[in-house]
Scaffold this active site. Structure first.
Site, PDB file in Angstrom:
ATOM      1  CG  ASP A 197       4.605  -6.165   1.246  1.00 54.09           C
ATOM      2  OD1 ASP A 197       5.644  -5.481   1.335  1.00 54.09           O
ATOM      3  OD2 ASP A 197       4.068  -6.723   2.221  1.00 54.09           O
ATOM      4  CD  GLU A 251       3.276  -2.177   0.712  1.00 53.18           C
ATOM      5  OE1 GLU A 251       4.103  -1.366   1.148  1.00 53.18           O
ATOM      6  OE2 GLU A 251       2.804  -3.091   1.412  1.00 53.18           O
ATOM      7  CE  LYS A 259       5.014   1.308  -2.930  1.00 53.90           C
ATOM      8  NZ  LYS A 259       5.587   0.208  -2.102  1.00 53.90           N
TER       9      LYS A 259
END
Length: 316
Positions: free
Chosen positions: A27, A171, A25
Site C-alpha cells: 500500500d 493490501e 502487494k
C-alpha cells in the site's frame, strides 16, 4: 538516459500453480529507481514523474548501498503506520512535496521495497525470466543495505498468503509467471488480487459541507473515463478525510473551479472542477449503475495520470 517504463498487473484471482510465484502487494507508491552514468540516482513514479527531490533519504540510501553501480530497480515507496503496516494515507505527507525538510523526513520516514530488476551493472535484464531476475535481485542483498526485498512464495501458496493478508489488513498479492520477461505496460503475466477493493477516480467537483466542514466541503464528486472516452459519474465520497486534508484539498479545488460540468448529471449545489486530480478510494461494492457504494477517501494519487483513470466495470 530514458525513463524506465513499468510493467503493470491486471486484476484477477491468483492462478495458484507451480508456474507462478506470489509476492505481497504494498500500500504505497510505485517507484522506479535508476542510477545514472555520473553516479546520481533518479526516482520515478508509475506515470514517469520524477520524485527524487521529495525522497532525499531514499536516494542517499540507494547511493550508499550501491556505490556507483549502474542499476534500475522496480519497487514501492512505503510509509508504515503505528502498527507497522504500509499506509498510503501516511505516505501522503511526503508525496506532493517538491523537496523534504529534515523535520518531515524525521516525522514520516519511508522505505523502499524492491520487487524487480531491470538493469544490472549497465546491462538490461528485462529479457530474462522472472526467476532469473529475482535471483539477481536477491544477490544484491538489499536488507543489508537498509532497503527491503518484497517477500515471495511459490504459486500454490497463494490462497494461504491471501488469507494472512486479509487477517493482517494488508493490501493484497501479485501473482507473477515464473517464465515471464519484464514487459513494459499492462500484462497478464502479472495478476493482482486485492484484499480490499480500491480504485483511482477523477475528482469532478465538491458538495458544500455543514457543521465543522462548512468552510471546506461535504463530499467529493467522482468520475472515470468510459471506454468511449467520455467521463461518467462514479458517485461521491464524504468519509476518510482529516480536517487538514479537507482544508488543503479545498484550497486546491478552488483554483480548479469551472462553469461547465465535466459529466452529464444533475447534482444540486455541486461546484464543478477541472478533472485533473486523481483520488484513491476504498469501496465495498459497485451498484447496478456502476457507482461506488460505501466508499472512503485514502489520498491523492500523484503517480496516476488523469487520462489513465478508467471505469471499474462495464456499463451499458
Amino acid at each position: 538516459m530514458s525513463k524506465p517504463t513499468p510493467m503493470l498487473a491486471v486484476s484477477g484471482s491468483p492462478p495458484g500453480t507451480d508456474s507462478w510465484a506470489v509476492e505481497l502487494k504494498f500500500d504505497g507508491m510505485r517507484g522506479l529507481a535508476q542510477s545514472t552514468a555520473d553516479g546520481l540516482w533518479r526516482l520515478f513514479t508509475r506515470s514517469g514523474r520524477e520524485i527524487a527531490a521529495a525522497f532525499p533519504d531514499l536516494v542517499a540510501r540507494l547511493d550508499d548501498a550501491f556505490d556507483g553501480r549502474r542499476l534500475v530497480l522496480d519497487g514501492e515507496v512505503i510509509a508504515v503506520d503505528g502498527d507497522g503496516r504500509p499506509s498510503f494515507s501516511r505516505l501522503q505527507r511526503r508525496i506532493h512535496r517538491v523537496s523534504a525538510p529534515i523535520s518531515v523526513i524525521t516525522e514520516t520516514p519511508v522505505d523502499y521495497v524492491a520487487f524487480d530488476l531491470l538493469e544490472l551493472d549497465g546491462a538490461p535484464v528485462t529479457g530474462l525470466p522472472y526467476t532469473e531476475r529475482r535471483a539477481l535481485l536477491e544477490s544484491l542483498e538489499l536488507p543489508r543495505h537498509g532497503l527491503q526485498l518484497a517477500p515471495s512464495w511459490p504459486g500454490p501458496e497463494a490462497e494461504r498468503v491471501l488469507q494472512q493478508v486479509n487477517e493482517l489488513s494488508l493490501e493484497g498479492i501479485v501473482s507473477k509467471r515464473r517464465d515471464s520477461t519484464y514487459q513494459p505496460g499492462r500484462s497478464r503475466s502479472w495478476i493482482k488480487t486485492v484484499a480490499r477493493q480500491s480504485l483511482s477516480a477523477l475528482i469532478l467537483g465538491f458538495l458544500p459541507g455543514t457543521g465543522p466542514n462548512t468552510d471546506t466541503f461535504g463530499a467529493l464528486v467522482l468520475g472515470a473515463h468510459h471506454r468511449d472516452g467520455t467521463i461518467h459519474y462514479l458517485g461521491c465520497v464524504g468519509s476518510g478525510f482529516t480536517g487538514a486534508t479537507r482544508r488543503i484539498l479545498r484550497e486546491t479545488l478552488d483554483t480548479l473551479v469551472v462553469d461547465e460540468a465535466p459529466v452529464d448529471i444533475a447534482l444540486p449545489g455541486v461546484r464543478w472542477v477541472s478533472p485533473i486530480l486523481v483520488a484513491d478510494v476504498h469501496y465495498r461494492s459497485l451498484g447496478a449503475d456502476g457507482a461506488l457504494r460505501h466508499c472512503s477517501f485514502r489520498g491523492i494519487r500523484a503517480d496516476v495520470a488523469p487520462d489513465a483513470v478508467e471505469w471499474p466495470a462495464p456499463i451499458s
